[in-house]
Design a protein around this motif. Structure first.
Motif, PDB file in Angstrom:
ATOM      1  N   VAL A 458     -24.458-103.413  44.159  1.00 47.25           N
ATOM      2  CA  VAL A 458     -24.198-102.269  45.047  1.00 47.25           C
ATOM      3  C   VAL A 458     -23.325-102.775  46.187  1.00 47.25           C
ATOM      4  CG1 VAL A 458     -25.206-100.518  46.558  1.00 47.25           C
ATOM      5  CG2 VAL A 458     -26.397-101.163  44.450  1.00 47.25           C
ATOM      6  N   THR A 459     -22.173-102.140  46.378  1.00 43.52           N
ATOM      7  CA  THR A 459     -21.227-102.571  47.406  1.00 43.52           C
ATOM      8  C   THR A 459     -20.975-101.433  48.395  1.00 43.52           C
ATOM      9  OG1 THR A 459     -20.137-103.923  45.732  1.00 43.52           O
ATOM     10  CG2 THR A 459     -18.940-103.582  47.799  1.00 43.52           C
ATOM     11  N   ALA A 460     -21.198-101.694  49.685  1.00 43.15           N
ATOM     12  CA  ALA A 460     -20.872-100.697  50.708  1.00 43.15           C
ATOM     13  C   ALA A 460     -19.363-100.695  50.925  1.00 43.15           C
ATOM     14  CB  ALA A 460     -21.591-101.024  52.007  1.00 43.15           C
ATOM     15  N   VAL A 461     -18.746 -99.496  50.874  1.00 47.76           N
ATOM     16  CA  VAL A 461     -17.290 -99.412  51.043  1.00 47.76           C
ATOM     17  C   VAL A 461     -16.903 -98.583  52.265  1.00 47.76           C
ATOM     18  CG1 VAL A 461     -16.731 -99.835  48.631  1.00 47.76           C
ATOM     19  CG2 VAL A 461     -17.190 -97.497  49.375  1.00 47.76           C
ATOM     20  N   GLY A 462     -17.886 -98.281  53.122  1.00 50.87           N
ATOM     21  CA  GLY A 462     -17.605 -97.555  54.363  1.00 50.87           C
ATOM     22  C   GLY A 462     -17.824 -96.060  54.252  1.00 50.87           C
ATOM     23  N   ASN A 463     -18.060 -95.427  55.419  1.00 47.88           N
ATOM     24  CA  ASN A 463     -18.303 -93.970  55.499  1.00 47.88           C
ATOM     25  C   ASN A 463     -19.461 -93.534  54.605  1.00 47.88           C
ATOM     26  OD1 ASN A 463     -16.197 -93.600  57.333  1.00 47.88           O
ATOM     27  ND2 ASN A 463     -14.695 -93.412  55.673  1.00 47.88           N
ATOM     28  N   SER A 464     -20.535 -94.330  54.595  1.00 46.81           N
ATOM     29  CA  SER A 464     -21.744 -94.031  53.819  1.00 46.81           C
ATOM     30  C   SER A 464     -21.495 -94.029  52.316  1.00 46.81           C
ATOM     31  CB  SER A 464     -22.357 -92.678  54.228  1.00 46.81           C
ATOM     32  OG  SER A 464     -22.665 -92.662  55.599  1.00 46.81           O
ATOM     33  N   MET A 465     -20.373 -94.633  51.893  1.00 52.22           N
ATOM     34  CA  MET A 465     -20.033 -94.647  50.472  1.00 52.22           C
ATOM     35  C   MET A 465     -20.379 -96.006  49.876  1.00 52.22           C
ATOM     36  SD  MET A 465     -16.497 -93.224  48.823  1.00 52.22           S
ATOM     37  CE  MET A 465     -16.653 -91.676  49.709  1.00 52.22           C
ATOM     38  N   TYR A 466     -20.872 -95.957  48.623  1.00 46.28           N
ATOM     39  CA  TYR A 466     -21.301 -97.175  47.937  1.00 46.28           C
ATOM     40  C   TYR A 466     -20.786 -97.146  46.504  1.00 46.28           C
ATOM     41  CZ  TYR A 466     -24.486 -97.593  51.890  1.00 46.28           C
ATOM     42  OH  TYR A 466     -24.999 -97.689  53.156  1.00 46.28           O
ATOM     43  N   ASN A 467     -20.418 -98.321  46.015  1.00 44.09           N
ATOM     44  CA  ASN A 467     -20.083 -98.483  44.605  1.00 44.09           C
ATOM     45  C   ASN A 467     -21.276 -99.119  43.899  1.00 44.09           C
ATOM     46  OD1 ASN A 467     -17.545 -97.408  44.887  1.00 44.09           O
ATOM     47  ND2 ASN A 467     -16.509 -99.402  45.093  1.00 44.09           N
ATOM     48  N   VAL A 468     -21.743 -98.456  42.859  1.00 43.78           N
ATOM     49  CA  VAL A 468     -22.893 -98.947  42.097  1.00 43.78           C
ATOM     50  C   VAL A 468     -22.401 -99.342  40.708  1.00 43.78           C
ATOM     51  CG1 VAL A 468     -25.203 -98.416  41.243  1.00 43.78           C
ATOM     52  CG2 VAL A 468     -24.376 -97.333  43.358  1.00 43.78           C
ATOM     53  N   GLU A 469     -22.599-100.599  40.345  1.00 45.89           N
ATOM     54  CA  GLU A 469     -22.168-101.063  39.027  1.00 45.89           C
ATOM     55  C   GLU A 469     -23.349-101.071  38.071  1.00 45.89           C
ATOM     56  OE1 GLU A 469     -20.180-104.831  39.273  1.00 45.89           O
ATOM     57  OE2 GLU A 469     -18.828-104.160  40.875  1.00 45.89           O
ATOM     58  N   ALA A 470     -23.128-100.542  36.875  1.00 42.61           N
ATOM     59  CA  ALA A 470     -24.182-100.503  35.852  1.00 42.61           C
ATOM     60  C   ALA A 470     -23.534-100.562  34.478  1.00 42.61           C
ATOM     61  CB  ALA A 470     -25.017 -99.237  35.990  1.00 42.61           C
ATOM     62  N   THR A 471     -24.285-101.094  33.524  1.00 44.30           N
ATOM     63  CA  THR A 471     -23.778-101.256  32.156  1.00 44.30           C
ATOM     64  C   THR A 471     -24.466-100.268  31.227  1.00 44.30           C
ATOM     65  OG1 THR A 471     -23.275-103.591  32.521  1.00 44.30           O
ATOM     66  CG2 THR A 471     -23.526-102.887  30.236  1.00 44.30           C
ATOM     67  N   THR A 472     -23.680 -99.637  30.378  1.00 44.77           N
ATOM     68  CA  THR A 472     -24.201 -98.625  29.447  1.00 44.77           C
ATOM     69  C   THR A 472     -25.007 -99.276  28.318  1.00 44.77           C
ATOM     70  OG1 THR A 472     -22.083 -98.725  28.315  1.00 44.77           O
ATOM     71  CG2 THR A 472     -22.382 -96.938  29.898  1.00 44.77           C
ATOM     72  N   PRO A 473     -25.821 -98.503  27.612  1.00 43.68           N
ATOM     73  CA  PRO A 473     -26.630 -99.051  26.509  1.00 43.68           C
ATOM     74  C   PRO A 473     -25.774 -99.713  25.435  1.00 43.68           C
ATOM     75  CG  PRO A 473     -27.383 -96.862  27.097  1.00 43.68           C
ATOM     76  CD  PRO A 473     -26.113 -97.086  27.853  1.00 43.68           C
ATOM     77  N   LYS A 474     -26.417-100.639  24.708  1.00 43.03           N
ATOM     78  CA  LYS A 474     -25.636-101.472  23.789  1.00 43.03           C
ATOM     79  C   LYS A 474     -25.408-100.846  22.424  1.00 43.03           C
ATOM     80  CE  LYS A 474     -29.818-104.297  22.977  1.00 43.03           C
ATOM     81  NZ  LYS A 474     -30.349-105.659  23.153  1.00 43.03           N
ATOM     82  N   SER A 475     -26.204 -99.816  22.051  1.00 43.48           N
ATOM     83  CA  SER A 475     -26.016 -99.262  20.710  1.00 43.48           C
ATOM     84  C   SER A 475     -26.627 -97.873  20.603  1.00 43.48           C
ATOM     85  CB  SER A 475     -26.679-100.170  19.660  1.00 43.48           C
ATOM     86  OG  SER A 475     -28.096-100.019  19.705  1.00 43.48           O
ATOM     87  N   GLY A 476     -26.323 -97.219  19.485  1.00 44.47           N
ATOM     88  CA  GLY A 476     -26.882 -95.910  19.202  1.00 44.47           C
ATOM     89  C   GLY A 476     -28.359 -95.931  18.877  1.00 44.47           C
ATOM     90  N   ASN A 477     -28.910 -97.117  18.587  1.00 43.44           N
ATOM     91  CA  ASN A 477     -30.365 -97.208  18.416  1.00 43.44           C
ATOM     92  C   ASN A 477     -31.075 -96.988  19.748  1.00 43.44           C
ATOM     93  OD1 ASN A 477     -29.989 -97.813  15.743  1.00 43.44           O
ATOM     94  ND2 ASN A 477     -30.399-100.005  15.955  1.00 43.44           N
ATOM     95  N   VAL A 478     -30.468 -97.493  20.815  1.00 41.92           N
ATOM     96  CA  VAL A 478     -31.050 -97.339  22.149  1.00 41.92           C
ATOM     97  C   VAL A 478     -30.740 -95.948  22.703  1.00 41.92           C
ATOM     98  CG1 VAL A 478     -31.075 -98.265  24.504  1.00 41.92           C
ATOM     99  CG2 VAL A 478     -30.835 -99.815  22.557  1.00 41.92           C
ATOM    100  N   ALA A 479     -29.515 -95.483  22.469  1.00 41.52           N
ATOM    101  CA  ALA A 479     -29.077 -94.183  22.985  1.00 41.52           C
ATOM    102  C   ALA A 479     -28.088 -93.573  21.997  1.00 41.52           C
ATOM    103  CB  ALA A 479     -28.425 -94.346  24.356  1.00 41.52           C
ATOM    104  N   PRO A 480     -28.518 -92.629  21.175  1.00 39.89           N
ATOM    105  CA  PRO A 480     -27.578 -91.984  20.256  1.00 39.89           C
ATOM    106  C   PRO A 480     -26.406 -91.362  21.011  1.00 39.89           C
ATOM    107  CG  PRO A 480     -29.835 -91.391  19.700  1.00 39.89           C
ATOM    108  CD  PRO A 480     -29.893 -92.127  21.008  1.00 39.89           C
ATOM    109  N   SER A 481     -25.229 -91.359  20.401  1.00 41.55           N
ATOM    110  CA  SER A 481     -24.055 -90.828  21.078  1.00 41.55           C
ATOM    111  C   SER A 481     -24.226 -89.346  21.367  1.00 41.55           C
ATOM    112  CB  SER A 481     -22.801 -91.067  20.236  1.00 41.55           C
ATOM    113  OG  SER A 481     -22.875 -90.347  19.028  1.00 41.55           O
ATOM    114  N   GLY A 482     -23.576 -88.896  22.426  1.00 47.79           N
ATOM    115  CA  GLY A 482     -23.676 -87.488  22.797  1.00 47.79           C
ATOM    116  C   GLY A 482     -23.628 -87.306  24.295  1.00 47.79           C
TER     117      GLY A 482
END
Length: 503
Positions: A458-482
Motif C-alpha cells: 500500500v503506497t500513499a500518493v497524496g490527497n488521501s489517495m493510496y495505491n493498493v497492489e494485489a495479485t489475481t487468482p492463479k487459475s479457474g479452479n480457484v476462481a472460474p472466469s467471469g
C-alpha cells in the motif's frame, strides 16, 4: 423464489408460472399461451421481473415455461443460463442477457433429464454442471459441447430418505483442486466430475441431522485466502436445518424446533473433521450470504418445522452475523430485526453497494394475500450491515481506478487506486476482495464465492489517495472466469464494488 444479480446492477427475479395471475401485467398485448399450464393457459401477467437496484424500478419479463424450483448460474460472458423447473419447463434452458430491453430466451430441450430442485455450478472450462433434482440421481452439463448425456451419481440415491428426500438442492462448491464438494442430507463427497470418480468421502455431520431440502439448512464456501500459497485451504460452513422426522411431523401439524447448529469443515485437509458451533437462533430455510469483508450473514427463515407448503412457523426476524476469523468468544452476533417474515420461497443477494437485498416469502400453492398466517409477500427490503453506518465513512475506501468493467487476467499483479479520508490508514488492514454473485433460491446461493486477494503493498500518493497492489487468482479452479465484484476493505469497512471481468 429465485434471484440473481447481473453485471449491470439489475437483479433478475422469478417465481413460477402456475401460481395463477400475478398483480403485474405484461406489456400491452403480450400474453403467454400455454395449454399445459396447470393454473392458467392464457396468462397476461408477469412471473419474472428485472429490478434496477439504483433506480429502484422494475420491468416485467416473460418466461414461456414453468420455472418453479429451478436453478442457474452466470456464464463467463455474463449471461444468466437458467435450467429446469416443473411441467413444461423441466427440460428447458433459459438465457437472459444483461441489456436494456432484453427478455428471456428459451432452449426447448436444452437438458437431457428433467431437473426440478437441482443445483448448478460454473466450472473452470466455462460449462455449468447441473447436479440432481427430484428423482434424478445423476448430473449433466450445459452447453453440450463435450458431454451430451446424463451421468449416474450414486451418492444422490444413497442420501435420499425414502418418502422425505432430504437431499434436494444439494450444496455444490468448486474446490481449489478442481473437484466438486457435493453435500446432500448430512454428508458430503469430493467428486471428480471429469472422470466420474468419488475422490473422498467426508464424515457425516455429528448427530446426523439432515440439512438439505425439505429439512432446509444453508451452506457457504468460506472466503478463500492466501491465494498465492502452493496449497490453498478451503472450508465449508453448513448452518441450520430441521431434525430427523420434522418433515413428516410437520405434515401432521406437530411442532419441531429447527436446528441451532452449524458444522464447519476444512475440505482440503487429508483427514477432515466437522467442527460444531451453536447459533444464537435456531433456523430452517435461512440464507447464508458472503459479505465483502469476509463475514457471513444468516438471514430469513423460520424457527420451527420445515420447507414446504404451509409448513414453516416462528419466523426468525433477526439476521445473525458469523465472523469466521473471530477466535475470541462467539463468532456469532445477532443483528437488528426486520418486521417482515421471510418464510418458504424467500431470497437474498449481495448488492454492489454492500447491502443485502431480501425479497419473497410465499408458503402457499398460489398467491394468497389474506386470511393466512404468512401472506404472499411482494415487498423488497435491504439489510444494511453495520459497515454501512455513517460513522465508518472516514474509514471507507472509494475506488478510483480501475474503472468498472475492466478486464483482469489470472496470476497478474494489479494496482487499485483508492481514496481513504481517514487520518490514519492501517495499511496492514487493507485488503482486496472479489465476489462472484450467486443464483439464490431455496436457501442456497449457487456459485457464491469470495476471494481474498489481500494486499502486497500500500503506497500513499497524496490527497488521501493510496495505491493498493494485489495479485489475481492463479487459475479457474480457484476462481472460474467471469464477472466479479471487486472491493477494497479497510479495517473491515468495504468500498462500493466495481465490476471486473476475470479471464
Amino acid at each position: 423464489m429465485h434471484m440473481q444479480l447481473l453485471r449491470n446492477d439489475r437483479v433478475i427475479m422469478f417465481d413460477r408460472t402456475d401460481f395463477g395471475p400475478s398483480n403485474l401485467p405484461l406489456p400491452t398485448g403480450k400474453c403467454r399461451n400455454d395449454p399445459t399450464d396447470t393454473a392458467l393457459q392464457v396468462d397476461c401477467t408477469a412471473h419474472s421481473v428485472e429490478y434496477d437496484v439504483f433506480a429502484n424500478k422494475f420491468r416485467a419479463l416473460t418466461v414461456q415455461t414453468d420455472v418453479w424450483c429451478s436453478s442457474g448460474a452466470i456464464m463467463p460472458d455474463g449471461n444468466l443460463f437458467q435450467t429446469g423447473g416443473f411441467n413444461d419447463g423441466e427440460c428447458r434452458v433459459r438465457v437472459f442477457s444483461p441489456c436494456r430491453m432484453c427478455d428471456w430466451n428459451e432452449i426447448p430441450n436444452g437438458l437431457t433429464a428433467k431437473r426440478w430442485y437441482a443445483s448448478n455450478h460454473i466450472l473452470p472450462d466455462g460449462r455449468q454442471i447441473i447436479v440432481g433434482g427430484r428423482g434424478q440421481f445423476n448430473y449433466e452439463f450445459i452447453p453440450k459441447n463435450i458431454v451430451t448425456t446424463k451421468i449416474n451419481l450414486p451418492f444422490l440415491s444413497e442420501t435420499n430418505d425414502k418418502g422425505i428426500e432430504n437431499n434436494l438442492y444439494p450444496f455444490v462448491f468448486l474446490n481449489v483442486d478442481g473437484n466438486l464438494f457435493i453435500f446432500a442430507n448430512n454428508r458430503a463427497i469430493l467428486f471428480d466430475y471429469v472422470n466420474n470418480i468419488v475422490v473422498k468421502k467426508y464424515p457425516m455431520i455429528p448427530g446426523g441431522e439432515p440439512r438439505s431440502y425439505p429439512s432446509t439448512g444453508s451452506a457457504v464456501l468460506l472466503p478463500l485466502k492466501n491465494l498465492k500459497a502452493a496449497a490453498i485451504e478451503a472450508e465449508v460452513l453448513v448452518c441450520g436445518g430441521a431434525p430427523k422426522g420434522s418433515y413428516l411431523q410437520s405434515l401432521k401439524g406437530t411442532f419441531m424446533a429447527a436446528l441451532n447448529t452449524c458444522a464447519r469443515i476444512k475440505i482440503t485437509d487429508p483427514n477432515p473433521e466437522w467442527v460444531m458451533e451453536t447459533m444464537p437462533l435456531a433456523r430452517v430455510m435461512g440464507d447464508m450470504i458472503l459479505l465483502p469483508n469476509g463475514n457471513v450473514l444468516l438471514i430469513n427463515g423460520a424457527g420451527s418445522r420445515t420447507a414446504g407448503w404451509e409448513q414453516g412457523r416462528d419466523p426468525v426476524l433477526s439476521p445473525v452475523l458469523y465472523q469466521p476469523e473471530n477466535n475470541i468468544g462467539s463468532p456469532f452476533e445477532v443483528q437488528n430485526p426486520t418486521t417482515i417474515p421471510r418464510m418458504y420461497h424467500s431470497t437474498a443477494a449481495l448488492l454492489r453497494d454492500g447491502r443485502v437485498l431480501v425479497g419473497g416469502s410465499n408458503p402457499h400453492a398460489f398467491y394468497n394475500f389474506t386470511g393466512v398466517l404468512f401472506p404472499t409477500e411482494l415487498s423488497l427490503e435491504a439489510f444494511s450491515p453495520a459497515y454501512l453506518d455513517a460513522k465508518f465513512d472516514k474509514l471507507r475506501p472509494t475506488i478510483i481506478a480501475p474503472k468498472s468493467m475492466s478486464g483482469i487476467r489470472y496470476r497478474k499483479k494489479y494496482t487499485i487506486q483508492v481514496v481513504i479520508n481517514s487520518d490514519k490508514v492501517d495499511e496492514s488492514s487493507v485488503s482486496v476482495t472479489m465476489f462472484a454473485p450467486a443464483f439464490n433460491t431455496h436457501s442456497f446461493s449457487m456459485n457464491q464465492r469470495l476471494l481474498v486477494l489481500g494486499n502486497e503493498k500500500v503506497t500513499a500518493v497524496g490527497n488521501s489517495m493510496y495505491n493498493v497492489e494485489a495479485t489475481t487468482p492463479k487459475s479457474g479452479n480457484v476462481a472460474p472466469s467471469g464477472f466479479y465484484l471487486l472491493f477494497v476493505v479497510h479495517q473491515g469497512i468495504p468500498s462500493q464494488g466495481i465490476w471486473v471481468r476475470l479471464h
